[in-house]
Design a protein around this motif. Structure first.
Motif, PDB file in Angstrom:
ATOM      1  N   THR B  93       0.867  -1.180   0.000  1.00 26.41           N
ATOM      2  CA  THR B  93       0.000   0.000   0.000  1.00 26.41           C
ATOM      3  C   THR B  93       0.901   1.226   0.000  1.00 26.41           C
ATOM      4  OG1 THR B  93      -1.626  -1.230   1.294  1.00 26.41           O
ATOM      5  CG2 THR B  93      -1.911   1.156   1.192  1.00 26.41           C
ATOM      6  N   VAL B  94       0.584   2.184  -0.853  1.00 22.98           N
ATOM      7  CA  VAL B  94       1.496   3.307  -1.094  1.00 22.98           C
ATOM      8  C   VAL B  94       1.658   4.221   0.124  1.00 22.98           C
ATOM      9  CG1 VAL B  94       1.119   3.370  -3.585  1.00 22.98           C
ATOM     10  CG2 VAL B  94      -0.374   4.694  -2.057  1.00 22.98           C
ATOM     11  N   GLU B  95       2.687   5.034   0.062  1.00 16.51           N
ATOM     12  CA  GLU B  95       3.021   5.941   1.166  1.00 16.51           C
ATOM     13  C   GLU B  95       1.844   6.871   1.490  1.00 16.51           C
ATOM     14  OE1 GLU B  95       6.453   8.404   0.495  1.00 16.51           O
ATOM     15  OE2 GLU B  95       6.822   8.526   2.644  1.00 16.51           O
ATOM     16  N   GLY B  96       1.593   7.050   2.777  1.00 19.76           N
ATOM     17  CA  GLY B  96       0.516   7.933   3.220  1.00 19.76           C
ATOM     18  C   GLY B  96      -0.806   7.207   3.412  1.00 19.76           C
ATOM     19  N   ASP B  97      -0.843   5.952   3.015  1.00 20.91           N
ATOM     20  CA  ASP B  97      -2.096   5.183   3.109  1.00 20.91           C
ATOM     21  C   ASP B  97      -1.871   3.982   4.010  1.00 20.91           C
ATOM     22  OD1 ASP B  97      -4.498   3.829   2.648  1.00 20.91           O
ATOM     23  OD2 ASP B  97      -4.610   4.564   0.590  1.00 20.91           O
ATOM     24  N   HIS B  99      -4.213   1.730   4.799  1.00 17.00           N
ATOM     25  CA  HIS B  99      -5.241   0.697   4.605  1.00 17.00           C
ATOM     26  C   HIS B  99      -4.591  -0.589   4.092  1.00 17.00           C
ATOM     27  CE1 HIS B  99      -7.579   4.431   4.742  1.00 17.00           C
ATOM     28  NE2 HIS B  99      -8.459   3.667   5.362  1.00 17.00           N
ATOM     29  N   ASP B 100      -4.675  -1.609   4.906  1.00 11.86           N
ATOM     30  CA  ASP B 100      -3.905  -2.824   4.680  1.00 11.86           C
ATOM     31  C   ASP B 100      -4.759  -3.983   4.178  1.00 11.86           C
ATOM     32  OD1 ASP B 100      -1.228  -3.885   5.028  1.00 11.86           O
ATOM     33  OD2 ASP B 100      -2.083  -5.183   6.556  1.00 11.86           O
ATOM     34  N   ILE B 101      -6.033  -3.966   4.558  1.00 12.34           N
ATOM     35  CA  ILE B 101      -6.852  -5.166   4.377  1.00 12.34           C
ATOM     36  C   ILE B 101      -7.036  -5.535   2.891  1.00 12.34           C
ATOM     37  CG2 ILE B 101      -9.180  -6.110   4.685  1.00 12.34           C
ATOM     38  CD1 ILE B 101      -9.250  -4.663   7.405  1.00 12.34           C
ATOM     39  N   GLY B 102      -7.390  -4.560   2.075  1.00 10.76           N
ATOM     40  CA  GLY B 102      -7.628  -4.835   0.651  1.00 10.76           C
ATOM     41  C   GLY B 102      -6.382  -5.383  -0.016  1.00 10.76           C
ATOM     42  N   LYS B 103      -5.255  -4.757   0.286  1.00  8.93           N
ATOM     43  CA  LYS B 103      -3.975  -5.219  -0.283  1.00  8.93           C
ATOM     44  C   LYS B 103      -3.674  -6.643   0.171  1.00  8.93           C
ATOM     45  CE  LYS B 103      -0.613  -4.703   2.025  1.00  8.93           C
ATOM     46  NZ  LYS B 103      -0.194  -5.632   3.083  1.00  8.93           N
ATOM     47  N   SER B 104      -3.942  -6.951   1.449  1.00  8.57           N
ATOM     48  CA  SER B 104      -3.673  -8.296   1.968  1.00  8.57           C
ATOM     49  C   SER B 104      -4.562  -9.340   1.293  1.00  8.57           C
ATOM     50  CB  SER B 104      -3.916  -8.340   3.481  1.00  8.57           C
ATOM     51  OG  SER B 104      -2.994  -7.519   4.132  1.00  8.57           O
ATOM     52  N   GLY B 142       2.772  -4.374  -7.518  1.00  5.53           N
ATOM     53  CA  GLY B 142       1.374  -3.987  -7.295  1.00  5.53           C
ATOM     54  C   GLY B 142       1.286  -2.899  -6.243  1.00  5.53           C
ATOM     55  N   CYS B 143       0.605  -1.802  -6.577  1.00  3.40           N
ATOM     56  CA  CYS B 143       0.459  -0.683  -5.638  1.00  3.40           C
ATOM     57  C   CYS B 143      -1.019  -0.496  -5.298  1.00  3.40           C
ATOM     58  CB  CYS B 143       0.946   0.624  -6.248  1.00  3.40           C
ATOM     59  SG  CYS B 143       2.604   0.559  -6.868  1.00  3.40           S
ATOM     60  N   SER B 144      -1.314  -0.527  -4.020  1.00  2.00           N
ATOM     61  CA  SER B 144      -2.687  -0.343  -3.575  1.00  2.00           C
ATOM     62  C   SER B 144      -2.868   1.038  -2.940  1.00  2.00           C
ATOM     63  CB  SER B 144      -3.021  -1.437  -2.541  1.00  2.00           C
ATOM     64  OG  SER B 144      -4.252  -1.188  -1.944  1.00  2.00           O
ATOM     65  N   ALA B 145      -4.037   1.628  -3.146  1.00  2.00           N
ATOM     66  CA  ALA B 145      -4.376   2.913  -2.497  1.00  2.00           C
ATOM     67  C   ALA B 145      -5.884   2.962  -2.331  1.00  2.00           C
ATOM     68  CB  ALA B 145      -3.907   4.093  -3.344  1.00  2.00           C
ATOM     69  N   GLY B 175      -4.433  -0.695  -7.939  1.00  2.00           N
ATOM     70  CA  GLY B 175      -5.809  -0.988  -7.544  1.00  2.00           C
ATOM     71  C   GLY B 175      -6.141  -0.291  -6.239  1.00  2.00           C
ATOM     72  N   GLY B 176      -7.370  -0.491  -5.788  1.00  4.67           N
ATOM     73  CA  GLY B 176      -7.819   0.150  -4.546  1.00  4.67           C
ATOM     74  C   GLY B 176      -9.121   0.885  -4.769  1.00  4.67           C
ATOM     75  N   GLY B 177      -9.802   1.141  -3.664  1.00  5.73           N
ATOM     76  CA  GLY B 177     -11.161   1.687  -3.710  1.00  5.73           C
ATOM     77  C   GLY B 177     -11.340   2.935  -4.555  1.00  5.73           C
TER      78      GLY B 177
END
Lengths: 355, 216
Positions: B93-97, B99-104, B142-145, B175-177
């Protein structure tokens, strides 16, 4: 065929033909119906929704007599908060912003007083300060005032709390250990909610708003439900409003039940029923917006979920209608054209009691 | 019959049972790669059930564990050159974020589908992605935000990879919400995942095209 200006779920302006809009309205409703096993919108509903979406006016409103109760996420905190991306950051006394300004300038019917960080756990530490400001706010306002915070189970796991971080345990296949951790965190969260509510009740707060419920999955929802039940036993006249975090409850524990019902995988109409059993007075369903799909698709889907919720409710339903939920696009400042259309549709088609 | 049992064991998170059935498949003379195909079909079904909120992360993890152990048993009987290698997938998950669950969840689904996942966690700075790429030499990043305010940090990761001269060595997925396909194109990502299963499907597709390119 004439084209209509509308948006995508990420807020970008797009044009669609009438047929494209109607197709998306049907598809959005069908998606909700299939997922939650609920009825699709009727032909009449879809026609009303279509008329709302293609209305030539930028801003739309409900018909006379259809006005509903209005609250706002964290009420007048917009005046004094500056998070770097939102809020006005005005040098204004907090009780004035949360009370008099919210009531007399914004016209909110329910005042939501948030903990600055937004969670119950840190509220414990500053509860005396909160009680003092809420006491002052109550003296300058008439509308019901709720203290608002999130269960935010994440704060009870390491490194912020004492319980092992469960997602890592799950990924290592240690499900029993993960479950013990989640159950412990849920108990501690329950106690934090009771502690804060008890202190604020002493200064006359009218309600407790447990917000963003289920953000950390089924144990988060469980903590909120059990805390509501406990609160209602001690303070039956203290209102409890529950706002959800997501349309389906994520299963991390997966075996937690409330009133005999498994919480994991519950859709809004099912969440509502256990919330009612716990003693919740106002329920706020959340339907997530898909940024890559159109506003008509998202709104139709959100209205379908919410209508099923309202149909089963014996308590008022106030859906969350902000950025990225309730059909509203995922944008830092949601466009007014979509916000007003989404609200009108929720009130006139889904039949919600408040926003 | 044995293949159906294998399918059901993986679907029902029966790790030990799946291993025993895999051994029985070999004893019965079933071609190991054919058995592995059946096992993979079960994992695809697991992904579908997850997408419909009918099963959840703990179940997905157990099914993934089952197929990993089944693959260990079956692949011992397959010549090394026929096995192929697991594609490495660095995710964070990118810097400043935070939120771990979606990425996991995405990481778990990728592992279940046979990727070798290196999870950098949450609030990961662009330079950490670059360091990980240099160290692990993955096929994917893969980068999540989750938030609109942090989705822009996905571009920073891509820019950092370019600056370090390793951008073309990897396929970048985002990806990400708060993200969309359009956002992915605008920031120069190779692909966008709408959800966990979509990310897996697209990663596999990219992998196939990448393999084709390498063969040329």
């Amino acid at each position: 065929m004439p084209e209509h200006l509308t948006r995508r779920g990420d807020g970008r302006l797009i044009t669609m033909t009438g047929k494209q809009i109607k197709d998306d309205l049907e598809l959005g409703s069908k998606d909700a119906a299939e997922r939650a096993k609920i009825p699709e919108l009727t032909g009449e509903d879809l026609e009303t929704l279509y008329e709302i979406i293609i209305d030539a006016n930028k801003v739309v409103a409900v018909k006379h007599g259809c006005e509903v109760v209005l609250s706002a996420d964290a009420g007048g905190s917009t005046f004094w908060i500056d998070s770097g991306t939102s809020g006005l950051g005005m040098p204004i006394e907090r009780s004035i912003a949360q009370g008099a300004l919210s009531e007399r300038v914004l016209g909110l019917d329910i005042l939501q007083f948030p903990e600055s960080d937004g969670s119950f756990k840190p509220a414990k530490v500053i509860v005396s300060y909160l009680a003092n400001v809420i006491h002052n706010t109550l003296h300058t306002s008439i509308s019901p005032l709720e203290f608002m915070a999130m269960p935010n189970l994440g704060y009870f796991y390491k490194p912020d709390g004492q319980w092992p971080e469960p997602i890592s345990l799950i990924r290592e296949g240690k499900n029993d250990e993960a479950r013990k951790s989640m159950e412990g965190a849920a108990r501690e969260c329950h106690d934090a909610i009771i502690y804060v509510a008890k202190h604020l009740r002493r200064v006359g707060v009218d309600g407790i708003n447990i917000d963003t419920v289920g953000a950390a999955g089924d144990p988060d929802f469980y903590a909120a439900l059990t805390a509501t039940e406990s609160l209602k036993k001690v303070y039956p006249d203290l209102a409890v409003q529950m706002g959800m975090a997501t349309e389906a409850v994520h299963g991390f524990h997966t075996e937690l039940k409330y009133a005999g019902e498994r919480l994991a995988g519950m859709w809004p109409h099912q969440q509502l029923k256990v919330a009612e059993k716990a003693g919740v007075d106002i329920f706020g369903p959340v339907i997530n917006t898909k940024p890559h799909l159109t506003f008509p698709w998202n709104l139709s889907r959100a209205v379908t979920f919410t209508k099923a919720c309202v149909r089963e409710a014996t308590i008022p339903v106030h859906p969350n209608m902000g950025m990225g939920v309730g059909g509203v696009p995922m944008l830092e400042t949601p466009p007014l054209d979509t916000v007003t259309r989404a609200n009108k549709a929720m009130i006139e088609i889904a039949g919600v009691d408040g926003i | 019959m044995e293949l159906d049992k294998l399918y059901n064991a993986i679907l029902n998170q029966d790790v030990e049972g799946a291993v025993k059935i895999a051994e029985a498949c070999l004893k019965a003379g079933i071609e190991p790669l054919r058995a592995l195909d059946h096992a993979s079909e079960a994992i695809r079904q697991v992904g579908d059930l997850y997408g419909r909120s009918e099963i959840f992360l703990p179940q997905v993890v157990l099914s993934a564990e089952a197929i990993k152990k089944v693959a260990d048993v079956l692949l011992k009987k397959v010549p090394r050159k026929k096995r192929g290698e697991k594609a490495k997938f660095i995710i964070g998950t990118v810097e400043g974020d935070i939120h771990d669950i979606g990425k996991s969840i995405v990481a778990t689904m990728l592992e279940a589908q046979g990727f070798d996942v290196i999870d950098l966690g949450r609030d990961v700075a662009a330079e950490k992605f670059v360091e990980a790429v240099k160290k692990h030499k993955p096929a994917f990043v893969g980068c999540s935000a989750l938030m609109t305010t942090t989705a822009i940090a996905q571009r920073e990761v891509i820019d950092a990879l370019k600056e370090a001269g390793v951008r073309d060595d990897v396929k970048v997925m985002v990806g990400g919400g708060a993200t969309t396909e359009l956002h992915a194109k605008e920031i120069g990502a190779d692909e966008w995942g709408a959800d966990a299963m979509d990310a897996v499907v697209k990663a596999k597709r990219l992998l196939a095209s990448r393999t084709c390119l390498l063969k040329k």
